[in-house]
Enzyme design. Structure first.
Site, PDB file in Angstrom:
ATOM      1  N   PRO A   1       0.783  -1.218   0.000  1.00  0.00           N
ATOM      2  CA  PRO A   1       0.000   0.000   0.000  1.00  0.00           C
ATOM      3  C   PRO A   1       0.818   1.273   0.000  1.00  0.00           C
ATOM      4  O   PRO A   1       1.886   1.358   0.596  1.00  0.00           O
ATOM      5  CB  PRO A   1      -0.818  -0.098   1.284  1.00  0.00           C
ATOM      6  CG  PRO A   1      -0.112  -1.043   2.151  1.00  0.00           C
ATOM      7  CD  PRO A   1       0.713  -1.917   1.301  1.00  0.00           C
ATOM      8  N   GLU A   2       0.299   2.287  -0.690  1.00  0.00           N
ATOM      9  CA  GLU A   2       0.797   3.652  -0.613  1.00  0.00           C
ATOM     10  C   GLU A   2      -0.236   4.447   0.186  1.00  0.00           C
ATOM     11  O   GLU A   2      -1.162   3.866   0.745  1.00  0.00           O
ATOM     12  CB  GLU A   2       1.003   4.199  -2.035  1.00  0.00           C
ATOM     13  CG  GLU A   2       1.998   3.337  -2.831  1.00  0.00           C
ATOM     14  CD  GLU A   2       2.261   3.804  -4.250  1.00  0.00           C
ATOM     15  OE1 GLU A   2       2.108   5.008  -4.523  1.00  0.00           O
ATOM     16  OE2 GLU A   2       2.621   2.971  -5.091  1.00  0.00           O
TER      17      GLU A   2
ATOM     18  N   ARG B   1       4.981 -12.596   4.109  1.00  0.00           N
ATOM     19  CA  ARG B   1       6.333 -12.333   3.606  1.00  0.00           C
ATOM     20  C   ARG B   1       7.249 -11.797   4.703  1.00  0.00           C
ATOM     21  O   ARG B   1       8.458 -11.746   4.549  1.00  0.00           O
ATOM     22  CB  ARG B   1       6.232 -11.338   2.447  1.00  0.00           C
ATOM     23  CG  ARG B   1       7.473 -11.230   1.630  1.00  0.00           C
ATOM     24  CD  ARG B   1       7.183 -10.429   0.384  1.00  0.00           C
ATOM     25  NE  ARG B   1       8.394  -9.958  -0.231  1.00  0.00           N
ATOM     26  CZ  ARG B   1       8.421  -9.110  -1.246  1.00  0.00           C
ATOM     27  NH1 ARG B   1       7.269  -8.648  -1.737  1.00  0.00           N
ATOM     28  NH2 ARG B   1       9.539  -8.720  -1.765  1.00  0.00           N
TER      29      ARG B   1
ATOM     30  N   ARG C   1      17.434  19.981  -4.658  1.00  0.00           N
ATOM     31  CA  ARG C   1      18.652  19.507  -5.299  1.00  0.00           C
ATOM     32  C   ARG C   1      18.258  18.763  -6.565  1.00  0.00           C
ATOM     33  O   ARG C   1      17.120  18.323  -6.706  1.00  0.00           O
ATOM     34  CB  ARG C   1      19.458  18.599  -4.363  1.00  0.00           C
ATOM     35  CG  ARG C   1      18.751  17.360  -3.958  1.00  0.00           C
ATOM     36  CD  ARG C   1      19.495  16.694  -2.809  1.00  0.00           C
ATOM     37  NE  ARG C   1      18.901  15.408  -2.505  1.00  0.00           N
ATOM     38  CZ  ARG C   1      19.188  14.304  -3.169  1.00  0.00           C
ATOM     39  NH1 ARG C   1      20.064  14.320  -4.171  1.00  0.00           N
ATOM     40  NH2 ARG C   1      18.598  13.171  -2.849  1.00  0.00           N
TER      41      ARG C   1
ATOM     42  N   ARG D   1      14.255  -0.132  -8.825  1.00  0.00           N
ATOM     43  CA  ARG D   1      12.801  -0.338  -8.880  1.00  0.00           C
ATOM     44  C   ARG D   1      12.322  -0.135 -10.304  1.00  0.00           C
ATOM     45  O   ARG D   1      12.922   0.603 -11.070  1.00  0.00           O
ATOM     46  CB  ARG D   1      12.064   0.656  -7.976  1.00  0.00           C
ATOM     47  CG  ARG D   1      12.604   0.829  -6.588  1.00  0.00           C
ATOM     48  CD  ARG D   1      12.437  -0.390  -5.721  1.00  0.00           C
ATOM     49  NE  ARG D   1      11.093  -0.926  -5.706  1.00  0.00           N
ATOM     50  CZ  ARG D   1      10.102  -0.437  -4.986  1.00  0.00           C
ATOM     51  NH1 ARG D   1      10.295   0.615  -4.232  1.00  0.00           N
ATOM     52  NH2 ARG D   1       8.920  -1.002  -5.031  1.00  0.00           N
TER      53      ARG D   1
ATOM     54  N   LYS E   1       3.020   6.244   4.793  1.00  0.00           N
ATOM     55  CA  LYS E   1       2.481   4.890   4.610  1.00  0.00           C
ATOM     56  C   LYS E   1       2.407   4.134   5.932  1.00  0.00           C
ATOM     57  O   LYS E   1       2.171   2.919   5.948  1.00  0.00           O
ATOM     58  CB  LYS E   1       3.358   4.121   3.613  1.00  0.00           C
ATOM     59  CG  LYS E   1       3.492   4.821   2.265  1.00  0.00           C
ATOM     60  CD  LYS E   1       4.495   4.128   1.364  1.00  0.00           C
ATOM     61  CE  LYS E   1       4.839   5.006   0.176  1.00  0.00           C
ATOM     62  NZ  LYS E   1       5.982   4.445  -0.602  1.00  0.00           N
TER      63      LYS E   1
END
Length: 274
Positions: free
Chosen positions: A2-3, A113, A154, A263, A59
């Site tokens: 989930p986000e 997991r 930045r 990712r 999160k």
DNA sequence: CCTGCTACCTGATGGC
DNA sequence: TGCCATCAGGTAGCAG
């Protein structure tokens, strides 16, 4: 998995279920789920505490107690399941890691997991992860001018900026890809070189993508009693994420998947210009 | 301090 | 079918 939208939907739904109620005790079935803390510490700290509220920070999900709080992070696969009680949880063939017992049931933190974590904290800021969080993407403080400043801090690729929890809290791999697609910006664009107009477009895209996802996550809302539950219908709102090789829904060219800092990043090289 | 990389875990999936 | 490799919506911790 989930986000922020998923965690927010969980927080809203759980709040109605447990606010004001007392946790009688905590059962830890898989100690890895509370690492580096211990079952004993969690049970001592939380037993007989009353839940004053349920909150979300980025999160993280927080159960605010009359003594400190419980923080949960679901990482990729964590979820919550409601059992009738410990006996029910053991009888059903459902993996669970940490159980919060109430008078009439048990809330289970479930993560086969074992990447997710449950901790007790005297204060939320005692968690380095929570303490380091930047402005929450759902908060009123996440304004365009704030976002614009964050972009200039930045030079870095937009994807890395959007998913950096210490700058903007709550956006992850899926919704960063989605927002960049909507804003027609390449994930590789340097954040400090956006024009003000581009930054505005991206800010709007982040806000609207998250709002749409939250609405989707609340209709239907999480069903904690069903151990199989997960959010449905999110595929319908996704434009690029997990669509490698499929035609872009805007221009028809193939969606590409590339690695960015380990990712997957999905984007359309044609309409998301660098 | 900051930055980037890897470890942490398990299960699902797809190719051979 | 079985086996192996790869992938997964994230962060903490560590080396440089």
């Amino acid at each position: 998995m989930p986000e922020a939208p998923e965690v927010e939907a969980i927080a809203i739904t759980l709040r109605a279920l447990v606010r004001g109620r007392r946790i009688s005790r905590v059962r830890v079935r898989h100690a890895i789920g509370v690492k580096p803390q211990t079952a004993g510490l969690l049970n001592r700290s939380v037993s007989s505490a009353r839940i004053s509220d349920v909150e979300r920070r980025g999160k993280y999900l927080l159960l605010a107690l009359d003594r400190g709080c419980v923080s949960m992070h679901f990482k990729f696969d964590g979820q919550l399941v409601w059992f009738d009680g410990p006996a029910d949880a053991l009888k059903r063939n459902v993996h669970w890691d940490v159980g919060f017992e109430f008078e009439d049931g048990m809330l289970g933190f479930v993560d086969p997991r074992h990447l997710g974590r449950v901790h007790w904290l005297a204060r939320p800021e005692d968690s380095s992860g929570i303490k380091a969080l930047g402005v929450d993407a759902f908060s009123p403080q996440f304004t365009f001018s704030e976002f614009n400043e964050i972009c200039r801090v930045r030079p870095r690729p937009l994807k890395m900026l959007l998913t950096d929890q210490t700058r903007i809290a709550g956006v992850g791999n899926i919704y960063s890809a989605e927002a960049l697609w909507h804003a027609r910006l390449s994930p590789f664009r340097r954040s400090d070189r956006l024009t003000a107009a581009e930054a505005r477009k991206l800010h709007k895209a982040v806000v609207s993508v998250l709002a749409r996802a939250l609405e989707c996550c609340l209709n239907p809302p999480p069903d904690f009693r069903n151990s199989q539950w997960w959010f449905t219908g999110l595929e319908k709102i996704l434009r690029v994420y997990d669509r490698e090789g499929l035609p872009c829904r805007r221009c028809g060219s193939k969606i590409r998947r590339v690695e960015q800092s380990g990712r997957s990043t999905y984007f359309c090289a044609h309409c998301q210009r660098p």
